[in-house]
Motif scaffolding. Structure first.
Motif, PDB file in Angstrom:
ATOM      1  N   HIS A  48       8.527  39.890  16.210  1.00 25.04           N
ATOM      2  CA  HIS A  48       8.116  41.139  16.838  1.00 25.04           C
ATOM      3  C   HIS A  48       6.981  40.950  17.837  1.00 25.04           C
ATOM      4  CE1 HIS A  48      10.989  43.598  14.880  1.00 25.04           C
ATOM      5  NE2 HIS A  48      10.485  43.463  13.674  1.00 25.04           N
ATOM      6  N   THR A  49       7.216  40.002  18.738  1.00 20.86           N
ATOM      7  CA  THR A  49       6.348  39.808  19.897  1.00 20.86           C
ATOM      8  C   THR A  49       7.260  39.738  21.114  1.00 20.86           C
ATOM      9  OG1 THR A  49       6.467  37.386  19.739  1.00 20.86           O
ATOM     10  CG2 THR A  49       4.648  38.485  18.573  1.00 20.86           C
ATOM     11  N   PHE A  50       6.693  39.974  22.283  1.00 18.98           N
ATOM     12  CA  PHE A  50       7.523  39.823  23.479  1.00 18.98           C
ATOM     13  C   PHE A  50       7.921  38.366  23.685  1.00 18.98           C
ATOM     14  CE2 PHE A  50       5.996  44.099  24.836  1.00 18.98           C
ATOM     15  CZ  PHE A  50       7.255  44.663  24.965  1.00 18.98           C
ATOM     16  N   GLY A  51       7.153  37.443  23.155  1.00 20.61           N
ATOM     17  CA  GLY A  51       7.573  36.051  23.202  1.00 20.61           C
ATOM     18  C   GLY A  51       8.843  35.825  22.420  1.00 20.61           C
ATOM     19  N   SER A  52       8.948  36.445  21.254  1.00 19.96           N
ATOM     20  CA  SER A  52      10.131  36.323  20.417  1.00 19.96           C
ATOM     21  C   SER A  52      11.319  37.082  21.014  1.00 19.96           C
ATOM     22  CB  SER A  52       9.831  36.854  19.010  1.00 19.96           C
ATOM     23  OG  SER A  52      10.907  36.658  18.135  1.00 19.96           O
ATOM     24  N   LEU A  65      12.612  35.232  24.193  1.00 19.95           N
ATOM     25  CA  LEU A  65      13.351  34.020  23.871  1.00 19.95           C
ATOM     26  C   LEU A  65      14.733  34.347  23.320  1.00 19.95           C
ATOM     27  CD1 LEU A  65      13.429  30.962  23.757  1.00 19.95           C
ATOM     28  CD2 LEU A  65      12.357  31.072  21.486  1.00 19.95           C
ATOM     29  N   ALA A  66      14.839  35.408  22.534  1.00 17.89           N
ATOM     30  CA  ALA A  66      16.151  35.800  22.018  1.00 17.89           C
ATOM     31  C   ALA A  66      17.128  36.058  23.157  1.00 17.89           C
ATOM     32  CB  ALA A  66      16.022  37.032  21.133  1.00 17.89           C
ATOM     33  N   LEU A  67      16.659  36.744  24.193  1.00 15.90           N
ATOM     34  CA  LEU A  67      17.516  36.973  25.361  1.00 15.90           C
ATOM     35  C   LEU A  67      17.825  35.667  26.072  1.00 15.90           C
ATOM     36  CD1 LEU A  67      16.105  40.209  27.052  1.00 15.90           C
ATOM     37  CD2 LEU A  67      18.076  39.984  25.519  1.00 15.90           C
ATOM     38  N   ASP A  68      16.826  34.823  26.240  1.00 17.04           N
ATOM     39  CA  ASP A  68      17.031  33.554  26.935  1.00 17.04           C
ATOM     40  C   ASP A  68      18.043  32.676  26.201  1.00 17.04           C
ATOM     41  OD1 ASP A  68      15.176  34.360  28.807  1.00 17.04           O
ATOM     42  OD2 ASP A  68      13.533  33.166  27.979  1.00 17.04           O
TER      43      ASP A  68
END
Length: 390
Positions: free
Chosen positions: A72-76, A79-82
Protein backbone atom coordinates in the motif's frame (compact mmCIF):
# COMPACT_ATOMS: atom_id res chain seq x y z
CA UNK A 1 -7.56 -8.11 2.89
CA UNK A 2 -10.48 -7.97 5.55
CA UNK A 3 -14.91 -5.79 6.45
CA UNK A 4 -25.69 -1.26 5.59
CA UNK A 5 -28.47 0.44 4.24
CA UNK A 6 -29.69 3.45 2.27
CA UNK A 7 -32.30 6.11 2.82
CA UNK A 8 -33.39 5.72 -0.79
CA UNK A 9 -35.63 2.67 -0.40
CA UNK A 10 -37.50 3.55 -3.59
CA UNK A 11 -34.40 2.82 -5.67
CA UNK A 12 -33.77 -0.66 -4.28
CA UNK A 13 -35.71 -2.60 -6.90
CA UNK A 14 -34.18 -0.67 -9.76
CA UNK A 15 -30.68 -1.26 -8.43
CA UNK A 16 -31.42 -4.95 -7.83
CA UNK A 17 -32.46 -5.26 -11.46
CA UNK A 18 -29.32 -3.53 -12.66
CA UNK A 19 -27.25 -5.78 -10.37
CA UNK A 20 -28.76 -8.92 -11.89
CA UNK A 21 -28.02 -7.60 -15.37
CA UNK A 22 -24.49 -6.65 -14.36
CA UNK A 23 -23.83 -10.06 -12.86
CA UNK A 24 -25.02 -11.81 -15.99
CA UNK A 25 -23.72 -9.48 -18.68
CA UNK A 26 -20.70 -7.59 -17.40
CA UNK A 27 -19.17 -10.41 -15.40
CA UNK A 28 -20.08 -13.12 -17.88
CA UNK A 29 -22.25 -15.29 -15.64
CA UNK A 30 -22.07 -18.78 -17.02
CA UNK A 31 -21.42 -17.34 -20.46
CA UNK A 32 -18.91 -15.50 -22.56
CA UNK A 33 -16.19 -15.19 -19.95
CA UNK A 34 -16.86 -18.01 -17.54
CA UNK A 35 -17.70 -20.48 -20.26
CA UNK A 36 -14.55 -20.06 -22.30
CA UNK A 37 -11.59 -22.32 -21.78
CA UNK A 38 -7.82 -21.96 -21.71
CA UNK A 39 -6.30 -19.62 -24.24
CA UNK A 40 -9.73 -18.55 -25.49
CA UNK A 41 -10.66 -17.19 -22.09
CA UNK A 42 -7.48 -15.17 -21.69
CA UNK A 43 -7.31 -13.94 -25.26
CA UNK A 44 -11.01 -13.49 -25.90
CA UNK A 45 -11.94 -11.72 -22.69
CA UNK A 46 -10.87 -8.43 -24.21
CA UNK A 47 -14.16 -7.90 -26.01
CA UNK A 48 -17.22 -6.23 -24.54
CA UNK A 49 -15.67 -3.71 -22.14
CA UNK A 50 -16.08 -3.51 -18.39
CA UNK A 51 -14.88 -6.40 -16.28
CA UNK A 52 -15.14 -8.63 -19.33
CA UNK A 53 -12.26 -6.70 -20.87
CA UNK A 54 -9.92 -8.28 -18.31
CA UNK A 55 -7.95 -11.44 -19.09
CA UNK A 56 -9.01 -14.62 -17.31
CA UNK A 57 -7.59 -15.77 -14.95
CA UNK A 58 -7.21 -12.16 -13.85
CA UNK A 59 -3.96 -11.34 -12.06
CA UNK A 60 -4.62 -8.93 -9.19
CA UNK A 61 -1.66 -7.20 -7.56
CA UNK A 62 -2.30 -7.73 -3.85
CA UNK A 63 -1.71 -4.39 -2.13
CA UNK A 64 0.35 -3.62 -5.22
CA UNK A 65 3.42 -5.76 -5.79
CA UNK A 66 3.86 -6.36 -2.08
CA UNK A 67 6.25 -9.25 -2.63
CA UNK A 68 8.82 -6.66 -3.71
CA UNK A 69 7.88 -3.34 -2.06
CA UNK A 70 6.21 -2.30 1.21
CA UNK A 71 2.49 -2.78 0.69
CA UNK A 72 0.00 0.00 0.00
CA UNK A 73 2.54 2.50 -1.25
CA UNK A 74 2.76 4.12 -4.65
CA UNK A 75 6.02 2.25 -5.03
CA UNK A 76 4.15 -1.03 -4.67
CA UNK A 77 1.21 0.05 -6.84
CA UNK A 78 3.46 1.37 -9.58
CA UNK A 79 5.55 -1.77 -9.68
CA UNK A 80 2.42 -3.93 -9.93
CA UNK A 81 1.49 -2.07 -13.11
CA UNK A 82 5.04 -2.25 -14.44
CA UNK A 83 5.03 -6.02 -13.89
CA UNK A 84 1.77 -6.32 -15.84
CA UNK A 85 -0.92 -6.82 -13.18
CA UNK A 86 -4.43 -6.67 -14.63
CA UNK A 87 -5.76 -4.96 -11.49
CA UNK A 88 -4.05 -3.29 -8.53
CA UNK A 89 -5.57 -3.69 -5.08
CA UNK A 90 -5.26 -0.04 -4.12
CA UNK A 91 -6.08 -0.06 -1.35
CA UNK A 92 -7.45 -1.23 1.98
CA UNK A 93 -9.43 1.82 3.04
CA UNK A 94 -9.43 3.17 6.61
CA UNK A 95 -10.34 6.67 7.80
CA UNK A 96 -8.37 9.42 9.49
CA UNK A 97 -9.61 11.44 12.45
CA UNK A 98 -10.68 14.20 10.07
CA UNK A 99 -12.56 11.85 7.75
CA UNK A 100 -10.12 11.20 4.90
CA UNK A 101 -9.72 7.69 3.48
CA UNK A 102 -6.17 6.32 3.45
CA UNK A 103 -4.67 3.05 2.25
CA UNK A 104 -3.39 0.79 5.03
CA UNK A 105 -3.71 -2.95 5.60
CA UNK A 106 -5.28 -2.25 9.01
CA UNK A 107 -6.17 0.85 11.03
CA UNK A 108 -3.36 -0.15 13.42
CA UNK A 109 -0.24 1.24 11.77
CA UNK A 110 2.56 0.26 14.14
CA UNK A 111 3.57 -2.60 11.88
CA UNK A 112 3.30 -0.79 8.55
CA UNK A 113 4.73 2.67 9.29
CA UNK A 114 7.55 4.26 11.24
CA UNK A 115 5.14 5.81 13.75
CA UNK A 116 7.01 4.18 16.67
CA UNK A 117 10.05 6.29 15.75
CA UNK A 118 8.10 9.53 16.13
CA UNK A 119 8.35 10.68 19.75
CA UNK A 120 5.67 13.29 19.14
CA UNK A 121 3.16 10.45 18.69
CA UNK A 122 4.27 8.26 21.59
CA UNK A 123 1.20 9.27 23.57
CA UNK A 124 -1.13 8.05 20.82
CA UNK A 125 -0.23 4.41 21.45
CA UNK A 126 -3.26 2.71 22.93
CA UNK A 127 -5.20 -0.55 23.17
CA UNK A 128 -8.53 -0.95 21.41
CA UNK A 129 -10.91 -3.82 20.72
CA UNK A 130 -10.99 -4.23 16.95
CA UNK A 131 -13.66 -6.67 15.79
CA UNK A 132 -13.49 -8.46 19.11
CA UNK A 133 -9.70 -8.60 19.26
CA UNK A 134 -7.69 -6.55 21.76
CA UNK A 135 -5.15 -4.67 19.67
CA UNK A 136 -2.36 -2.40 20.88
CA UNK A 137 -0.70 0.21 18.72
CA UNK A 138 -1.41 3.41 16.82
CA UNK A 139 -4.66 3.80 14.88
CA UNK A 140 -5.41 5.91 11.83
CA UNK A 141 -8.63 7.27 13.36
CA UNK A 142 -6.54 8.99 16.05
CA UNK A 143 -4.50 10.98 13.50
CA UNK A 144 -5.35 13.78 11.12
CA UNK A 145 -4.33 13.32 7.51
CA UNK A 146 -1.62 15.96 7.92
CA UNK A 147 -0.15 13.98 10.81
CA UNK A 148 -0.25 10.68 8.90
CA UNK A 149 1.54 12.33 6.00
CA UNK A 150 4.57 12.83 8.25
CA UNK A 151 4.93 9.05 8.56
CA UNK A 152 6.58 6.66 6.11
CA UNK A 153 5.71 3.08 5.20
CA UNK A 154 7.78 0.07 6.26
CA UNK A 155 7.72 -3.62 5.35
CA UNK A 156 5.00 -5.49 7.26
CA UNK A 157 6.58 -8.98 7.28
CA UNK A 158 10.37 -8.41 7.37
CA UNK A 159 11.07 -11.97 8.54
CA UNK A 160 9.74 -13.26 5.21
CA UNK A 161 10.80 -10.30 3.09
CA UNK A 162 14.04 -8.85 4.44
CA UNK A 163 14.82 -7.51 0.97
CA UNK A 164 11.77 -5.23 1.17
CA UNK A 165 13.20 -3.44 4.20
CA UNK A 166 15.57 -1.72 1.77
CA UNK A 167 12.61 0.52 0.91
CA UNK A 168 11.52 1.31 4.48
CA UNK A 169 10.87 5.02 4.86
CA UNK A 170 10.75 5.73 1.14
CA UNK A 171 7.01 6.28 0.62
CA UNK A 172 4.24 8.03 2.51
CA UNK A 173 0.72 6.78 3.15
CA UNK A 174 -1.48 7.34 0.08
CA UNK A 175 -5.04 8.62 0.29
CA UNK A 176 -7.82 7.02 -1.74
CA UNK A 177 -8.32 10.30 -3.59
CA UNK A 178 -4.64 10.28 -4.55
CA UNK A 179 -5.09 6.71 -5.80
CA UNK A 180 -8.02 7.74 -8.00
CA UNK A 181 -5.94 10.56 -9.51
CA UNK A 182 -2.97 8.19 -9.96
CA UNK A 183 -5.24 5.71 -11.71
CA UNK A 184 -6.25 8.36 -14.27
CA UNK A 185 -2.66 9.52 -14.74
CA UNK A 186 -1.40 5.99 -15.28
CA UNK A 187 -4.22 5.20 -17.70
CA UNK A 188 -3.25 8.22 -19.80
CA UNK A 189 0.46 7.46 -19.69
CA UNK A 190 0.05 3.78 -20.53
CA UNK A 191 -2.64 4.22 -23.14
CA UNK A 192 -4.89 1.66 -21.50
CA UNK A 193 -7.33 1.56 -18.63
CA UNK A 194 -5.81 0.89 -15.21
CA UNK A 195 -8.07 -1.02 -12.82
CA UNK A 196 -8.14 -0.82 -9.02
CA UNK A 197 -9.77 -3.04 -6.38
CA UNK A 198 -10.24 -1.16 -3.07
CA UNK A 199 -11.59 -2.74 0.12
CA UNK A 200 -13.64 -1.27 2.96
CA UNK A 201 -11.87 -2.34 6.17
CA UNK A 202 -13.76 -2.94 9.42
CA UNK A 203 -16.79 -0.92 8.27
CA UNK A 204 -18.96 -1.76 11.31
CA UNK A 205 -16.20 -0.69 13.68
CA UNK A 206 -15.74 2.63 11.91
CA UNK A 207 -19.47 3.32 11.55
CA UNK A 208 -19.75 3.11 15.34
CA UNK A 209 -17.06 5.80 15.54
CA UNK A 210 -19.04 8.07 13.23
CA UNK A 211 -16.61 7.42 10.37
CA UNK A 212 -18.79 5.45 7.94
CA UNK A 213 -16.72 4.21 5.02
CA UNK A 214 -19.26 3.49 2.31
CA UNK A 215 -20.58 7.03 1.94
CA UNK A 216 -17.03 8.38 1.78
CA UNK A 217 -16.08 5.83 -0.88
CA UNK A 218 -19.20 6.60 -2.90
CA UNK A 219 -18.63 10.36 -2.68
CA UNK A 220 -15.11 10.07 -4.07
CA UNK A 221 -16.14 7.65 -6.81
CA UNK A 222 -18.89 10.05 -7.89
CA UNK A 223 -16.46 12.98 -7.82
CA UNK A 224 -14.17 11.21 -10.29
CA UNK A 225 -16.95 9.67 -12.39
CA UNK A 226 -16.10 6.14 -11.29
CA UNK A 227 -19.36 5.03 -9.70
CA UNK A 228 -20.82 3.31 -12.78
CA UNK A 229 -21.24 -0.37 -13.54
CA UNK A 230 -18.54 -0.25 -16.22
CA UNK A 231 -16.13 1.77 -14.05
CA UNK A 232 -12.63 0.29 -13.62
CA UNK A 233 -13.11 0.04 -9.84
CA UNK A 234 -14.20 -3.18 -8.13
CA UNK A 235 -15.07 -2.76 -4.44
CA UNK A 236 -14.70 -5.55 -1.89
CA UNK A 237 -15.36 -6.15 1.79
CA UNK A 238 -15.36 -8.96 4.33
CA UNK A 239 -18.64 -7.60 5.70
CA UNK A 240 -21.65 -8.45 3.50
CA UNK A 241 -23.66 -5.53 4.87
CA UNK A 242 -20.95 -3.13 3.70
CA UNK A 243 -21.37 -4.48 0.18
CA UNK A 244 -25.15 -4.26 0.53
CA UNK A 245 -24.82 -0.63 1.55
CA UNK A 246 -22.51 0.09 -1.38
CA UNK A 247 -24.99 -1.65 -3.68
CA UNK A 248 -27.43 1.15 -2.89
CA UNK A 249 -24.87 3.93 -3.28
CA UNK A 250 -22.90 3.05 -6.44
CA UNK A 251 -23.21 0.79 -9.48
CA UNK A 252 -19.64 -0.55 -9.36
CA UNK A 253 -18.93 -4.27 -9.47
CA UNK A 254 -18.95 -5.53 -5.88
CA UNK A 255 -17.26 -8.52 -4.25
CA UNK A 256 -17.86 -10.23 -0.89
CA UNK A 257 -14.65 -11.48 0.72
CA UNK A 258 -14.83 -14.79 2.58
CA UNK A 259 -12.48 -15.96 5.30
CA UNK A 260 -12.20 -19.46 6.80
CA UNK A 261 -15.31 -21.65 6.76
CA UNK A 262 -15.85 -21.52 10.51
CA UNK A 263 -15.49 -17.75 10.83
CA UNK A 264 -18.31 -15.22 11.06
CA UNK A 265 -18.26 -11.84 9.35
CA UNK A 266 -17.98 -9.20 12.06
CA UNK A 267 -21.19 -7.48 11.00
CA UNK A 268 -22.96 -10.82 11.58
CA UNK A 269 -21.46 -11.00 15.06
CA UNK A 270 -22.64 -7.47 15.83
CA UNK A 271 -26.20 -8.10 14.65
CA UNK A 272 -26.53 -11.60 16.09
CA UNK A 273 -26.66 -13.31 12.70
CA UNK A 274 -25.55 -16.89 13.52
CA UNK A 275 -24.35 -17.75 10.03
CA UNK A 276 -20.74 -18.54 9.29
CA UNK A 277 -18.79 -18.40 6.06
CA UNK A 278 -19.68 -22.09 5.63
CA UNK A 279 -23.31 -20.99 5.34
CA UNK A 280 -22.47 -18.27 2.84
CA UNK A 281 -20.73 -20.69 0.45
CA UNK A 282 -23.72 -23.02 0.25
CA UNK A 283 -25.86 -22.74 -2.86
CA UNK A 284 -28.45 -20.82 -0.87
CA UNK A 285 -25.85 -18.47 0.54
CA UNK A 286 -24.28 -17.85 -2.85
CA UNK A 287 -27.69 -17.10 -4.39
CA UNK A 288 -28.22 -14.49 -1.70
CA UNK A 289 -24.83 -12.89 -2.36
CA UNK A 290 -25.60 -12.82 -6.09
CA UNK A 291 -28.57 -10.60 -5.29
CA UNK A 292 -26.32 -7.69 -4.34
CA UNK A 293 -22.79 -8.53 -5.52
CA UNK A 294 -21.11 -9.80 -8.65
CA UNK A 295 -18.32 -11.85 -7.15
CA UNK A 296 -16.72 -13.45 -4.13
CA UNK A 297 -13.16 -13.34 -2.88
CA UNK A 298 -12.71 -16.58 -0.94
CA UNK A 299 -9.60 -17.70 0.82
CA UNK A 300 -7.81 -20.28 -1.32
CA UNK A 301 -8.62 -22.92 1.31
CA UNK A 302 -12.30 -22.60 0.43
CA UNK A 303 -11.40 -23.58 -3.15
CA UNK A 304 -9.02 -26.43 -2.27
CA UNK A 305 -8.82 -27.38 1.41
CA UNK A 306 -5.59 -28.57 2.99
CA UNK A 307 -5.07 -31.63 5.17
CA UNK A 308 -3.42 -31.66 8.60
CA UNK A 309 0.00 -31.63 6.96
CA UNK A 310 -0.80 -28.55 4.88
CA UNK A 311 -1.11 -30.43 1.60
CA UNK A 312 -3.87 -29.80 -0.93
CA UNK A 313 -6.82 -32.19 -0.93
CA UNK A 314 -9.83 -32.42 -3.26
CA UNK A 315 -11.31 -29.16 -4.59
CA UNK A 316 -14.69 -28.15 -3.22
CA UNK A 317 -17.70 -27.39 -5.39
CA UNK A 318 -17.37 -23.65 -4.67
CA UNK A 319 -16.22 -22.64 -8.16
CA UNK A 320 -19.02 -24.56 -9.85
CA UNK A 321 -21.66 -23.38 -7.38
CA UNK A 322 -20.59 -19.74 -7.58
CA UNK A 323 -20.54 -19.79 -11.37
CA UNK A 324 -24.01 -21.36 -11.40
CA UNK A 325 -25.45 -18.20 -9.82
CA UNK A 326 -23.37 -15.80 -11.91
CA UNK A 327 -20.62 -14.96 -9.42
CA UNK A 328 -16.95 -14.67 -10.34
CA UNK A 329 -14.26 -15.91 -7.96
CA UNK A 330 -11.10 -14.01 -7.12
CA UNK A 331 -9.46 -16.01 -4.29
CA UNK A 332 -6.61 -14.75 -2.13
CA UNK A 333 -3.59 -14.81 -1.72
CA UNK A 334 -0.77 -16.36 -3.77
CA UNK A 335 2.75 -15.67 -2.50
CA UNK A 336 6.07 -17.11 -3.64
CA UNK A 337 7.63 -17.75 -0.23
CA UNK A 338 7.60 -21.22 1.35
CA UNK A 339 5.47 -20.48 4.44
CA UNK A 340 2.57 -19.30 2.28
CA UNK A 341 2.52 -22.26 -0.13
CA UNK A 342 0.82 -25.64 0.27
CA UNK A 343 3.28 -28.08 1.82
CA UNK A 344 3.90 -30.08 -1.35
CA UNK A 345 5.12 -26.97 -3.15
CA UNK A 346 7.65 -25.83 -0.54
CA UNK A 347 11.38 -26.11 -1.13
CA UNK A 348 13.73 -26.23 1.84
CA UNK A 349 12.88 -24.60 5.15
CA UNK A 350 13.92 -20.96 4.78
CA UNK A 351 11.03 -18.62 5.55
CA UNK A 352 12.01 -16.21 2.78
CA UNK A 353 12.99 -18.83 0.17
CA UNK A 354 10.77 -19.32 -2.86
CA UNK A 355 9.01 -22.63 -3.32
CA UNK A 356 7.30 -24.07 -6.40
CA UNK A 357 4.81 -21.24 -6.78
CA UNK A 358 4.15 -22.18 -10.41
CA UNK A 359 2.99 -25.64 -9.37
CA UNK A 360 0.62 -24.12 -6.83
CA UNK A 361 -0.82 -21.69 -9.38
CA UNK A 362 -1.57 -24.54 -11.76
CA UNK A 363 -3.41 -26.46 -9.05
CA UNK A 364 -5.63 -23.47 -8.31
CA UNK A 365 -6.12 -22.38 -11.93
CA UNK A 366 -7.26 -25.91 -12.79
CA UNK A 367 -10.33 -25.41 -10.58
CA UNK A 368 -11.67 -22.71 -12.93
CA UNK A 369 -11.21 -19.67 -10.71
CA UNK A 370 -11.60 -16.37 -12.55
CA UNK A 371 -8.56 -14.68 -11.06
CA UNK A 372 -6.31 -14.54 -8.03
CA UNK A 373 -4.77 -12.00 -5.70
CA UNK A 374 -0.99 -12.28 -5.67
CA UNK A 375 1.89 -10.49 -4.00
CA UNK A 376 4.02 -11.36 -7.05
CA UNK A 377 2.16 -10.28 -10.22
CA UNK A 378 5.01 -11.29 -12.54
CA UNK A 379 4.91 -14.85 -11.23
CA UNK A 380 1.14 -14.90 -11.64
CA UNK A 381 1.35 -13.74 -15.25
CA UNK A 382 3.92 -16.40 -16.15
CA UNK A 383 1.75 -19.02 -14.43
CA UNK A 384 -1.28 -17.83 -16.40
CA UNK A 385 0.65 -18.14 -19.64
CA UNK A 386 1.58 -21.70 -18.70
CA UNK A 387 -2.05 -22.44 -17.90
CA UNK A 388 -3.73 -21.03 -21.00
CA UNK A 389 -1.13 -22.43 -23.40
CA UNK A 390 -1.31 -25.99 -22.16
Amino acid sequence: MATQESQHESTDQARTGRRALLGAAVLGAGGAVLGLSGTARAAGAGHGGGVRSLPVPTIIGHRGASGYRPEHTFGSYQLALDLGADIVEAGDLVPTKDGHLVCRHEPEIGGTTDVARHPEFAGRKTTKVLDGVSTTGWFTEDFTLAELKTLRAIERIPANRPHNTLYDGRWEIPTFEEVLKWQDEQSRKRGKQVWIYPETKHPTYFRKLGLGLEERVAKLLRKYGKDKRDAPVIIQSFEPTSIQRLNKLVDNPLVVLLSSAGSRPWDFVETGDPRTVADLVTRKGLREIAGYAQGIGPTLDLVIPKDADGRLTTPTTLVRDAHAVGLVLHPYTMRNENPFLPAEFRKGTDADAYGDAFGAYQAYFATGIDGVFTDNPDTGLLARADHVNR
